[in-house]
Design an enzyme around this catalytic site. Structure first.
Site, PDB file in Angstrom:
ATOM      1  N   GLY A  48       0.765  -1.250   0.000  1.00  0.00           N
ATOM      2  CA  GLY A  48       0.000   0.000   0.000  1.00  0.00           C
ATOM      3  C   GLY A  48       0.790   1.292   0.000  1.00  0.00           C
ATOM      4  O   GLY A  48       0.361   2.287  -0.562  1.00  0.00           O
ATOM      5  N   GLU A 103       3.599   4.154   6.157  1.00  0.00           N
ATOM      6  CA  GLU A 103       2.387   3.360   5.980  1.00  0.00           C
ATOM      7  C   GLU A 103       1.363   4.159   5.171  1.00  0.00           C
ATOM      8  O   GLU A 103       1.332   5.384   5.233  1.00  0.00           O
ATOM      9  CB  GLU A 103       1.838   2.994   7.374  1.00  0.00           C
ATOM     10  CG  GLU A 103       0.503   2.292   7.412  1.00  0.00           C
ATOM     11  CD  GLU A 103       0.495   0.890   6.789  1.00  0.00           C
ATOM     12  OE1 GLU A 103       1.051   0.733   5.688  1.00  0.00           O
ATOM     13  OE2 GLU A 103      -0.096  -0.023   7.393  1.00  0.00           O
ATOM     14  N   ASP A 104       0.526   3.464   4.420  1.00  0.00           N
ATOM     15  CA  ASP A 104      -0.472   4.168   3.612  1.00  0.00           C
ATOM     16  C   ASP A 104      -1.598   4.746   4.472  1.00  0.00           C
ATOM     17  O   ASP A 104      -1.970   5.896   4.330  1.00  0.00           O
ATOM     18  CB  ASP A 104      -1.045   3.245   2.504  1.00  0.00           C
ATOM     19  CG  ASP A 104      -1.542   1.902   3.021  1.00  0.00           C
ATOM     20  OD1 ASP A 104      -1.447   1.631   4.240  1.00  0.00           O
ATOM     21  OD2 ASP A 104      -2.031   1.102   2.202  1.00  0.00           O
ATOM     22  N   ASP A 107      -5.943   2.567  10.275  1.00  0.00           N
ATOM     23  CA  ASP A 107      -7.382   2.357  10.441  1.00  0.00           C
ATOM     24  C   ASP A 107      -7.614   1.980  11.917  1.00  0.00           C
ATOM     25  O   ASP A 107      -7.684   2.854  12.765  1.00  0.00           O
ATOM     26  CB  ASP A 107      -7.770   1.246   9.454  1.00  0.00           C
ATOM     27  CG  ASP A 107      -9.259   1.047   9.286  1.00  0.00           C
ATOM     28  OD1 ASP A 107      -9.961   2.026   9.003  1.00  0.00           O
ATOM     29  OD2 ASP A 107      -9.734  -0.090   9.443  1.00  0.00           O
ATOM     30  N   LYS A 135      -7.586   7.466   9.906  1.00  0.00           N
ATOM     31  CA  LYS A 135      -9.021   7.486  10.213  1.00  0.00           C
ATOM     32  C   LYS A 135      -9.188   7.451  11.728  1.00  0.00           C
ATOM     33  O   LYS A 135      -9.289   6.361  12.308  1.00  0.00           O
ATOM     34  CB  LYS A 135      -9.707   6.239   9.649  1.00  0.00           C
ATOM     35  CG  LYS A 135      -9.725   6.094   8.140  1.00  0.00           C
ATOM     36  CD  LYS A 135     -10.451   4.790   7.772  1.00  0.00           C
ATOM     37  CE  LYS A 135     -10.398   4.474   6.313  1.00  0.00           C
ATOM     38  NZ  LYS A 135     -10.968   3.162   5.988  1.00  0.00           N
ATOM     39  N   PHE A 156     -14.392   3.822   3.330  1.00  0.00           N
ATOM     40  CA  PHE A 156     -13.448   2.998   2.571  1.00  0.00           C
ATOM     41  C   PHE A 156     -12.951   3.764   1.347  1.00  0.00           C
ATOM     42  O   PHE A 156     -13.737   4.335   0.590  1.00  0.00           O
ATOM     43  CB  PHE A 156     -14.083   1.673   2.153  1.00  0.00           C
ATOM     44  CG  PHE A 156     -13.074   0.731   1.576  1.00  0.00           C
ATOM     45  CD1 PHE A 156     -12.227   0.005   2.410  1.00  0.00           C
ATOM     46  CD2 PHE A 156     -12.928   0.591   0.207  1.00  0.00           C
ATOM     47  CE1 PHE A 156     -11.254  -0.847   1.886  1.00  0.00           C
ATOM     48  CE2 PHE A 156     -11.953  -0.252  -0.328  1.00  0.00           C
ATOM     49  CZ  PHE A 156     -11.124  -0.971   0.511  1.00  0.00           C
ATOM     50  N   ASP A 163      -5.905  -0.289  -2.238  1.00  0.00           N
ATOM     51  CA  ASP A 163      -6.671  -1.114  -3.162  1.00  0.00           C
ATOM     52  C   ASP A 163      -8.019  -1.565  -2.611  1.00  0.00           C
ATOM     53  O   ASP A 163      -8.247  -1.568  -1.405  1.00  0.00           O
ATOM     54  CB  ASP A 163      -5.885  -2.382  -3.509  1.00  0.00           C
ATOM     55  CG  ASP A 163      -5.835  -3.364  -2.344  1.00  0.00           C
ATOM     56  OD1 ASP A 163      -5.462  -2.943  -1.235  1.00  0.00           O
ATOM     57  OD2 ASP A 163      -6.196  -4.542  -2.536  1.00  0.00           O
ATOM     58  N   ARG A 169      -4.916   0.533  -7.000  1.00  0.00           N
ATOM     59  CA  ARG A 169      -3.633   0.993  -6.451  1.00  0.00           C
ATOM     60  C   ARG A 169      -2.941   2.011  -7.341  1.00  0.00           C
ATOM     61  O   ARG A 169      -2.173   2.836  -6.878  1.00  0.00           O
ATOM     62  CB  ARG A 169      -2.658  -0.186  -6.292  1.00  0.00           C
ATOM     63  CG  ARG A 169      -2.953  -1.092  -5.132  1.00  0.00           C
ATOM     64  CD  ARG A 169      -1.710  -1.935  -4.815  1.00  0.00           C
ATOM     65  NE  ARG A 169      -2.043  -3.150  -4.105  1.00  0.00           N
ATOM     66  CZ  ARG A 169      -2.291  -3.222  -2.803  1.00  0.00           C
ATOM     67  NH1 ARG A 169      -2.252  -2.134  -2.065  1.00  0.00           N
ATOM     68  NH2 ARG A 169      -2.582  -4.374  -2.238  1.00  0.00           N
TER      69      ARG A 169
HETATM   70  P1  IMP Z   1      -5.249  -1.359  10.620  1.00  0.00           P
HETATM   71  O1  IMP Z   1      -4.382  -2.431  11.196  1.00  0.00           O
HETATM   72  O2  IMP Z   1      -6.701  -1.595  10.898  1.00  0.00           O
HETATM   73  O3  IMP Z   1      -4.819   0.036  11.020  1.00  0.00           O
HETATM   74  O4  IMP Z   1      -5.181  -1.547   9.064  1.00  0.00           O
HETATM   75  C1  IMP Z   1      -4.349  -0.910   8.254  1.00  0.00           C
HETATM   76  C2  IMP Z   1      -4.374  -1.567   6.888  1.00  0.00           C
HETATM   77  O5  IMP Z   1      -5.713  -1.841   6.433  1.00  0.00           O
HETATM   78  C3  IMP Z   1      -3.780  -0.624   5.880  1.00  0.00           C
HETATM   79  O6  IMP Z   1      -2.399  -0.851   5.738  1.00  0.00           O
HETATM   80  C4  IMP Z   1      -4.553  -0.946   4.623  1.00  0.00           C
HETATM   81  O7  IMP Z   1      -3.884  -1.965   3.922  1.00  0.00           O
HETATM   82  C5  IMP Z   1      -5.875  -1.469   5.088  1.00  0.00           C
HETATM   83  N1  IMP Z   1      -6.926  -0.438   5.004  1.00  0.00           N
HETATM   84  C6  IMP Z   1      -7.502   0.242   6.003  1.00  0.00           C
HETATM   85  N2  IMP Z   1      -8.420   1.105   5.572  1.00  0.00           N
HETATM   86  C7  IMP Z   1      -8.438   0.985   4.220  1.00  0.00           C
HETATM   87  C8  IMP Z   1      -9.210   1.646   3.172  1.00  0.00           C
HETATM   88  O8  IMP Z   1     -10.061   2.512   3.393  1.00  0.00           O
HETATM   89  N3  IMP Z   1      -8.915   1.259   1.902  1.00  0.00           N
HETATM   90  C9  IMP Z   1      -7.988   0.305   1.600  1.00  0.00           C
HETATM   91  N4  IMP Z   1      -7.258  -0.319   2.550  1.00  0.00           N
HETATM   92  C10 IMP Z   1      -7.485   0.017   3.854  1.00  0.00           C
HETATM   93 MG    MG Z   2      -1.254  -1.461   4.177  1.00  0.00          MG
END
Ligand code: IMP
Ligand code: MG
Length: 180
Positions: A48, A103-104, A107, A135, A156, A163, A169
């Protein structure tokens, strides 16, 4: 392109490239001030963060910076923090270093919390997190984010490296899922 369909879902442009670019430039300027002389190792989290990392590193004018790439694989087993992701492809010596994770998006925060803990365990002197998108309404763990590009609502999104089922992507702008 204002709207785009990926499989069964409709997305609409929400963050144009120009906005991403200026947030990244601002982040790079802060990094230059904070990290001068530290021989920082930047670690791009694949897949990402590839676009974000590429864009950012061109602006981070630090002659002693290094960049490496990591893939995360879901680990068989659980911990109190949820999924533990195995770090694949980290060949650099981490001991005693200043590391900045690229990191992208953050969440729930579980991924970044786990990666940071593993880098500290490997002996990093300090581990900072730089995320292009955040977020806050989705965050479920305690986590310090050292660099945040753009704060977004809990929707989302795809594009600029992110992606939906491997599509989107390559989009230059960011698109949000159209609800309903
Ligand atoms: P976390 O562990 O819940 O913070 O998840 C982070 C990962 O979930 C990111 O590196 C993304 O790959 C994926 N992710 C979270 N939100 C989105 C979104 O809105 N679109 C696409 N990928 C997301
Ligand atoms: Mg990611």
């Amino acid at each position: 392109m204002k709207r785009v369909r990926l499989f069964d879902k409709e997305f609409e442009i929400s963050i144009p490239y120009a906005e991403l670019h200026s947030a990244i430039k601002e982040m790079a300027a802060k990094m230059i001030t904070d990290l001068e002389g530290k021989q920082t190792l930047f670690i791009c989290i694949l897949n990402g963060a590839f676009m974000f990392a590429s864009e950012l590193m061109k602006e981070v004018e630090l002659p002693d910076a290094e960049i490496s790439f990591l893939k995360l694989a879901s680990y068989c087993g659980t911990s109190s923090t949820g999924d533990v992701k195995e770090l694949i492809g980290l060949n650099e010596e981490i001991k005693g270093r200043t590391v900045v994770i690229l990191e992208d998006i953050v969440d729930t925060g579980h991924t970044m919390k786990g990666v940071k803990a593993q880098l500290i365990e490997k002996g990093a002197k300090e581990v900072k997190i730089a995320t292009l998108l955040f977020k806050p309404d989705a965050l479920k763990v305690e986590l310090t984010l050292d660099y945040i590009g753009i704060v977004i609502p809990n929707d989302f999104i795809v594009g600029f490296g992110l992606d939906y089922d491997r599509r989107g992507r390559n989009f230059k702008d960011i698109y949000t899922l159209v609800k309903g």
